[in-house]
Design a protein around this motif. Sequence first.
Motif, PDB file in Angstrom:
ATOM      1  N   GLU A 267       1.023  -1.155  -0.049  1.00  0.00           N
ATOM      2  CA  GLU A 267       0.087  -0.108  -0.067  1.00  0.00           C
ATOM      3  C   GLU A 267       0.754   1.119   0.042  1.00  0.00           C
ATOM      4  N   ALA A 268       0.366   2.352  -0.603  1.00  0.00           N
ATOM      5  CA  ALA A 268       1.218   3.504  -0.485  1.00  0.00           C
ATOM      6  C   ALA A 268       0.555   4.239   0.739  1.00  0.00           C
ATOM      7  N   PRO A 269       1.585   5.051   1.382  1.00  0.00           N
ATOM      8  CA  PRO A 269       3.098   4.931   1.074  1.00  0.00           C
ATOM      9  C   PRO A 269       3.599   3.739   1.757  1.00  0.00           C
ATOM     10  N   SER A 270       4.750   3.326   0.905  1.00  0.00           N
ATOM     11  CA  SER A 270       5.477   2.017   1.311  1.00  0.00           C
ATOM     12  C   SER A 270       6.951   2.442   1.716  1.00  0.00           C
ATOM     13  N   LEU A 271       7.287   3.863   1.842  1.00  0.00           N
ATOM     14  CA  LEU A 271       8.854   3.969   2.070  1.00  0.00           C
ATOM     15  C   LEU A 271       8.723   5.021   3.359  1.00  0.00           C
ATOM     16  N   PRO A 272       9.813   4.676   4.139  1.00  0.00           N
ATOM     17  CA  PRO A 272       9.887   5.964   5.223  1.00  0.00           C
ATOM     18  C   PRO A 272      10.202   7.076   4.899  1.00  0.00           C
ATOM     19  N   LEU A 273       9.633   8.127   5.311  1.00  0.00           N
ATOM     20  CA  LEU A 273       9.997   9.631   5.050  1.00  0.00           C
ATOM     21  C   LEU A 273      11.430   9.862   5.605  1.00  0.00           C
ATOM     22  N   PRO A 274      12.155  10.777   5.056  1.00  0.00           N
ATOM     23  CA  PRO A 274      11.766  11.553   3.683  1.00  0.00           C
ATOM     24  C   PRO A 274      11.664  10.963   2.448  1.00  0.00           C
ATOM     25  N   LEU A 275      11.868   9.493   2.072  1.00  0.00           N
ATOM     26  CA  LEU A 275      11.934   8.926   0.763  1.00  0.00           C
ATOM     27  C   LEU A 275      10.554   8.922   0.423  1.00  0.00           C
ATOM     28  N   LYS A 276      10.297   9.040  -1.025  1.00  0.00           N
ATOM     29  CA  LYS A 276       9.221   8.926  -1.659  1.00  0.00           C
ATOM     30  C   LYS A 276       9.193   8.105  -3.092  1.00  0.00           C
ATOM     31  N   THR A 277       8.187   7.448  -3.254  1.00  0.00           N
ATOM     32  CA  THR A 277       8.037   6.854  -4.504  1.00  0.00           C
ATOM     33  C   THR A 277       8.127   7.584  -5.833  1.00  0.00           C
ATOM     34  N   LEU A 278       8.085   6.917  -6.882  1.00  0.00           N
ATOM     35  CA  LEU A 278       7.801   7.820  -8.204  1.00  0.00           C
ATOM     36  C   LEU A 278       6.426   8.484  -8.148  1.00  0.00           C
ATOM     37  N   ALA A 279       6.671   9.657  -9.022  1.00  0.00           N
ATOM     38  CA  ALA A 279       5.292  10.506  -9.046  1.00  0.00           C
ATOM     39  C   ALA A 279       5.155  10.877 -10.612  1.00  0.00           C
ATOM     40  N   GLY A 280       4.117  11.344 -11.009  1.00  0.00           N
ATOM     41  CA  GLY A 280       3.841  12.004 -12.211  1.00  0.00           C
ATOM     42  C   GLY A 280       4.043  11.142 -13.492  1.00  0.00           C
ATOM     43  N   SER A 281       4.681  11.602 -14.431  1.00  0.00           N
ATOM     44  CA  SER A 281       5.101  10.776 -15.610  1.00  0.00           C
ATOM     45  C   SER A 281       5.826   9.507 -15.364  1.00  0.00           C
ATOM     46  N   ASP A 282       6.861   9.650 -14.540  1.00  0.00           N
ATOM     47  CA  ASP A 282       7.674   8.557 -14.444  1.00  0.00           C
ATOM     48  C   ASP A 282       6.829   7.370 -13.928  1.00  0.00           C
ATOM     49  N   ARG A 283       5.998   7.771 -12.837  1.00  0.00           N
ATOM     50  CA  ARG A 283       5.109   6.751 -12.139  1.00  0.00           C
ATOM     51  C   ARG A 283       4.218   6.039 -13.497  1.00  0.00           C
ATOM     52  N   GLN A 284       3.642   6.748 -14.105  1.00  0.00           N
ATOM     53  CA  GLN A 284       2.776   6.430 -15.083  1.00  0.00           C
ATOM     54  C   GLN A 284       3.741   5.650 -16.110  1.00  0.00           C
ATOM     55  N   ARG A 285       5.051   5.857 -16.611  1.00  0.00           N
ATOM     56  CA  ARG A 285       5.766   5.243 -17.521  1.00  0.00           C
ATOM     57  C   ARG A 285       6.005   3.882 -16.877  1.00  0.00           C
ATOM     58  N   LEU A 286       6.292   3.903 -15.695  1.00  0.00           N
ATOM     59  CA  LEU A 286       6.692   2.418 -14.872  1.00  0.00           C
ATOM     60  C   LEU A 286       5.110   1.619 -14.954  1.00  0.00           C
ATOM     61  N   ALA A 287       4.052   2.232 -14.799  1.00  0.00           N
ATOM     62  CA  ALA A 287       2.832   1.310 -14.677  1.00  0.00           C
ATOM     63  C   ALA A 287       2.642   0.792 -16.121  1.00  0.00           C
ATOM     64  N   GLU A 288       2.781   1.790 -17.075  1.00  0.00           N
ATOM     65  CA  GLU A 288       2.353   1.219 -18.568  1.00  0.00           C
ATOM     66  C   GLU A 288       3.590   0.072 -18.923  1.00  0.00           C
ATOM     67  N   TRP A 289       4.641   0.141 -18.291  1.00  0.00           N
ATOM     68  CA  TRP A 289       5.576  -0.933 -18.718  1.00  0.00           C
ATOM     69  C   TRP A 289       5.319  -2.234 -17.960  1.00  0.00           C
ATOM     70  N   LEU A 290       4.853  -1.920 -16.701  1.00  0.00           N
ATOM     71  CA  LEU A 290       4.546  -3.155 -16.112  1.00  0.00           C
ATOM     72  C   LEU A 290       3.340  -3.986 -16.543  1.00  0.00           C
ATOM     73  N   ALA A 291       2.525  -3.083 -17.420  1.00  0.00           N
ATOM     74  CA  ALA A 291       1.060  -3.886 -17.993  1.00  0.00           C
ATOM     75  C   ALA A 291       1.762  -4.725 -19.169  1.00  0.00           C
ATOM     76  N   GLU A 292       2.721  -4.593 -19.737  1.00  0.00           N
ATOM     77  CA  GLU A 292       3.068  -5.058 -20.945  1.00  0.00           C
ATOM     78  C   GLU A 292       3.977  -6.419 -20.687  1.00  0.00           C
ATOM     79  N   PRO A 293       4.959  -6.400 -20.098  1.00  0.00           N
ATOM     80  CA  PRO A 293       5.801  -7.842 -20.023  1.00  0.00           C
ATOM     81  C   PRO A 293       5.103  -8.737 -18.935  1.00  0.00           C
ATOM     82  N   ALA A 294       5.299 -10.021 -19.296  1.00  0.00           N
ATOM     83  CA  ALA A 294       4.680 -10.968 -18.240  1.00  0.00           C
ATOM     84  C   ALA A 294       5.762 -11.207 -17.150  1.00  0.00           C
ATOM     85  N   LEU A 295       5.870 -10.269 -16.356  1.00  0.00           N
ATOM     86  CA  LEU A 295       6.706 -10.170 -15.190  1.00  0.00           C
ATOM     87  C   LEU A 295       5.945 -10.885 -13.829  1.00  0.00           C
ATOM     88  N   THR A 296       6.651 -11.944 -13.290  1.00  0.00           N
ATOM     89  CA  THR A 296       6.105 -12.510 -12.319  1.00  0.00           C
ATOM     90  C   THR A 296       7.185 -12.883 -11.334  1.00  0.00           C
TER      91      THR A 296
END
Length: 296
Positions: A267-296
């Motif tokens: 669940e978000a957030p999953s990192l201790p502050l002050p660390l943060k996960t990706l946001a914006g276009s980079d988060r969207q880019r990762l989401a789109e890539w994760l939807a393509e290959p059969a990663l397991t």
Amino acid sequence: MFAGLSAFPLTPMNESGIDEAAFVRLVERLAGAGVDSIGVLGSTGNYAYLTRAERARIVQLAVQHAGTVPVIAGIGALRTRAVQELAEDAQQAGAAGVLLAPVSYQKLSDDEVFGLYRDVTGTLSVPLCVYDNPGTTHFTFSDELHGRIAGLPQVASIKIPGVPDDAEAARARIERLRAQLPPHLTIGVSGDALAARGLNAGCEAWYSVTGGLFPQTALAITRAARSGDAHRALQLSGRLQPMWELFRQYGSLRVTATAAELLGLAEAPSLPLPLKTLAGSDRQRLAEWLAEPALT
């Protein structure tokens, strides 16, 4: 235990504490995939951000839910006394091995690093992996120092940060290091983008951030390389290039935590502050890539 795929899962957490349920799901996922070992409390395991009690709890949970898969626990800390305490906690929790990086605030000398490993291994009853991670510790091991430490009791493996991209140079790098080590000690590669090359060059293990989230994919790369199919290992690794690019830009911890959130494994957030996960276009880019290959 110090050969094949050692998968290092994220420790999902927020300012309220560790998300134990999410962590257990990740560990059980790795055990079900049949990884060769599970490495908790590495850099992706957020060990530097946890209290002693929290770290002990993580090892307990991992051992309880890993089934027959051995658990390797990170024990890095600023003071030798703290490292020894963490080693004792890990052993009492049932860890099959420990992983130690020379964590420091003041820059350490070779003699100080050797003294750390000498003092810790002198009271250790399980095997130890030397964690060579200059990107976070800012300490660079020489091959000579690796050789000195390798002669200490319980030292069983070295986790190196990567190898040259060129295949011949990678093999030469591993051969130079191996010449300093006793025959029983294994060399494992991290730096996931170069892991296939490290395995192809003769490393026995892959200490893998990627394996902590995508165990089947990492196992396929490891098994291809270990069976001598170097081309297949590189081909499989090449499919992960979009993730490697994000690793280089943001670091593997932030990218892995973002992927875990996007896949519903944390669940978000999953990192201790002050660390943060990706946001914006980079988060969207990762989401789109994760939807393509059969990663397991």
